[in-house]
Design an enzyme around this catalytic site. Structure first.
Site, short mmCIF file in Angstrom:
data_model
loop_
_atom_site.label_atom_id
_atom_site.label_comp_id
_atom_site.label_asym_id
_atom_site.label_seq_id
_atom_site.Cartn_x
_atom_site.Cartn_y
_atom_site.Cartn_z
N VAL A 50 0.85 -1.20 0.00
CA VAL A 50 0.00 0.00 0.00
C VAL A 50 0.88 1.25 0.00
O VAL A 50 0.58 2.24 -0.67
CB VAL A 50 -0.96 0.00 1.21
CG1 VAL A 50 -1.77 1.31 1.26
CG2 VAL A 50 -1.91 -1.20 1.16
N CYS A 51 1.99 1.20 0.72
CA CYS A 51 2.86 2.37 0.88
C CYS A 51 3.30 3.02 -0.43
O CYS A 51 3.22 4.23 -0.57
CB CYS A 51 4.08 2.00 1.72
SG CYS A 51 3.67 1.46 3.39
N PRO A 52 3.75 2.25 -1.44
CA PRO A 52 4.20 2.92 -2.65
C PRO A 52 3.07 3.64 -3.38
O PRO A 52 3.32 4.63 -4.06
CB PRO A 52 4.81 1.81 -3.50
CG PRO A 52 4.30 0.54 -2.94
CD PRO A 52 4.00 0.80 -1.49
N ILE A 55 2.98 7.00 -1.48
CA ILE A 55 4.20 7.79 -1.63
C ILE A 55 4.32 8.34 -3.04
O ILE A 55 4.62 9.53 -3.24
CB ILE A 55 5.43 6.95 -1.23
CG1 ILE A 55 5.36 6.61 0.26
CG2 ILE A 55 6.72 7.69 -1.56
CD1 ILE A 55 6.35 5.55 0.71
#
Length: 182
Positions: A50-52, A55
């Site tokens: 999920v993070c990318p 970001i």
């Protein structure tokens, strides 16, 4: 019991960073943002799923934030070396590619703890996003479960509402009138 942060001076920090272009390391402190707005966001770990999405979405919107005199700083408990490796990993290999802002390393977990987003038993941060004004006052925070990504559009909307200098009703958007109290 959790301590309220909104409306108070943002907790101070100094952290090492990997530059958004993935070529160098640096250091950043809250005082470096004096006179500017700051979107400070925490995410759990590098090389996750999920993070990318968050970001890179913030990086794509960086010019919109710059127009609003706002800097962006991403933070996780990973090292600057892991950040650099993730930035230098191609997007199609679960990497980030080049970013328009640095990623900070909170390997001591002290900053995540100070901002109330550290999951102590796991040693990682929740998804926390904070908007800090040019005088260092924390104006907005949203913290959510790590399974759910945040909204760049909502972050921009709230930032613009805060910058409008007035009372903003629900669903306020740039161009809408502020509330007038008589």
């Amino acid at each position: 019991m959790a301590e309220r942060l909104v409306g108070k001076q943002a907790p101070d920090f100094t952290m090492e960073t990997a530059t958004g272009d993935g070529t160098a390391f640096g250091k950043v402190s809250l005082s470096d943002y004096k006179g500017k707005w700051l979107v400070l966001f925490f995410y759990p770990l590098d090389f996750t799923f999920v993070c990318p999405t968050e970001i890179t979405a913030l990086s794509y919107a960086a010019a919109q934030f710059k127009e609003l005199d706002t800097e962006i700083l991403g933070v996780s408990i990973d090292s600057i070396h892991t950040h650099k490796a993730w930035i230098n990993t191609p997007v199609n290999d679960n990497g980030l590619g080049k970013l328009e802002f640095p990623l900070a390393a909170d390997i001591t977990k002290s900053v995540a703890r100070d901002y109330g987003v550290l999951i102590e038993e796991e040693g990682i941060a929740l998804r926390g996003l904070f908007i800090i004004d040019p005088e260092g006052e924390l104006k907005y925070e949203v913290v959510n479960h790590n399974d759910v990504g945040r909204s760049v559009e909502e972050t921009l909307r709230v930032l613009q509402a805060l910058q409008s200098g007035g009372l903003c009703p629900m669903n306020w958007k740039p161009g809408d009138k502020n509330l007038v109290v008589k």
